[in-house]
Write a protein that holds these residues in place. Structure first.
Motif, mmCIF file in Angstrom:
data_model
loop_
_atom_site.group_PDB
_atom_site.id
_atom_site.type_symbol
_atom_site.label_atom_id
_atom_site.label_comp_id
_atom_site.label_asym_id
_atom_site.label_seq_id
_atom_site.Cartn_x
_atom_site.Cartn_y
_atom_site.Cartn_z
ATOM 1 N N LEU A 167 1.246 -1.121 -0.103
ATOM 2 C CA LEU A 167 0.334 0.381 0.083
ATOM 3 C C LEU A 167 1.407 1.660 0.348
ATOM 4 O O LEU A 167 1.695 1.476 1.106
ATOM 5 N N ASP A 168 0.364 2.438 -0.771
ATOM 6 C CA ASP A 168 1.475 2.664 -0.925
ATOM 7 C C ASP A 168 0.617 4.450 -0.784
ATOM 8 O O ASP A 168 -0.671 5.062 -1.192
ATOM 9 N N GLY A 169 0.692 5.362 0.327
ATOM 10 C CA GLY A 169 -0.190 6.468 1.101
ATOM 11 C C GLY A 169 0.619 7.337 2.150
ATOM 12 O O GLY A 169 1.924 6.433 2.361
ATOM 13 N N PRO A 170 0.575 8.225 2.086
ATOM 14 C CA PRO A 170 1.599 9.782 2.919
ATOM 15 C C PRO A 170 1.564 8.499 4.274
ATOM 16 O O PRO A 170 2.914 8.750 5.140
ATOM 17 N N ASP A 171 0.932 7.935 4.682
ATOM 18 C CA ASP A 171 0.769 7.580 6.470
ATOM 19 C C ASP A 171 0.873 6.012 6.832
ATOM 20 O O ASP A 171 0.634 5.892 8.354
ATOM 21 N N GLY A 172 1.043 4.986 5.675
ATOM 22 C CA GLY A 172 1.076 4.058 6.185
ATOM 23 C C GLY A 172 2.852 3.349 7.138
ATOM 24 O O GLY A 172 3.434 4.005 6.372
ATOM 25 N N TYR A 173 2.856 2.675 7.457
ATOM 26 C CA TYR A 173 3.523 1.970 7.823
ATOM 27 C C TYR A 173 4.636 1.815 7.514
ATOM 28 O O TYR A 173 6.101 2.184 7.190
ATOM 29 N N GLY A 174 4.628 1.121 6.433
ATOM 30 C CA GLY A 174 5.403 0.562 5.225
ATOM 31 C C GLY A 174 6.389 1.662 4.628
ATOM 32 O O GLY A 174 7.145 2.183 4.178
#
Length: 159
Positions: A63-70
């Motif tokens: 998952l690509d997003g501004p606030d995910g752990y990875g």
């Protein structure tokens, strides 16, 4: 958590008459899983599929997003002047925007007579980890930023 919680949720859904349970799992649950995380996710899926409720298992890509752990981790690594890439990381991935996953999940909740019980979702573009980190670097540091030095490291060191 990955096994008992989905099973308990499925049982609760069948008692309360919930129309469909959409469960977010993980990609990479083949026969040769070696991590405890993926093994527990696979057991959770098996527990859901053993139930007679209407459930859909969604396996998203990274998952690509501004606030995910990875994503935070990848974005931090992308800013480094040197990128250490596992030599064994030869496969391709298709990072999925987290907002696109949200839309897909809402659509899956609404479709009548959904013929699938398991769905794998990925983004529109396949790339290597090396290309993904380079893309993140360009996005964060600007197109004119100096490319990072990329060093291949042994699998055992990456683990």
């Amino acid at each position: 958590m990955h096994q008992l919680a989905p099973a308990a949720l499925a049982d609760a859904c069948s008692v309360t008459g919930v129309r469909r349970l959409v469960h977010v799992s993980a990609l990479g649950l083949g026969e040769r899983v070696t991590s405890g995380f993926l093994t527990s996710k696979r057991h959770g899926e098996a527990a859901l599929l053993a139930r007679s409720i209407d459930c859909v298992i969604v396996r998203p890509s990274l998952l690509d997003g501004p606030d995910g752990y990875g994503t935070r981790w990848f974005r931090k690594v992308a800013r480094w002047p040197v990128h250490f890439i596992p030599a064994s990381a030869l496969g391709r991935m298709a990072p999925l925007d987290v907002d696109d996953l949200g839309v897909a999940l809402s659509v899956l909740c609404e479709i009548d007579d959904l013929p699938l019980r398991e769905i794998e979702l990925g983004g529109a573009t396949e790339m290597t980890i090396r290309a993904y980190v380079a893309r993140l670097r360009s996005e964060q540091c600007g197109a004119n930023a100096r490319p990072a030095l990329t060093l291949a490291i042994p699998h055992w060191l990456a683990r």
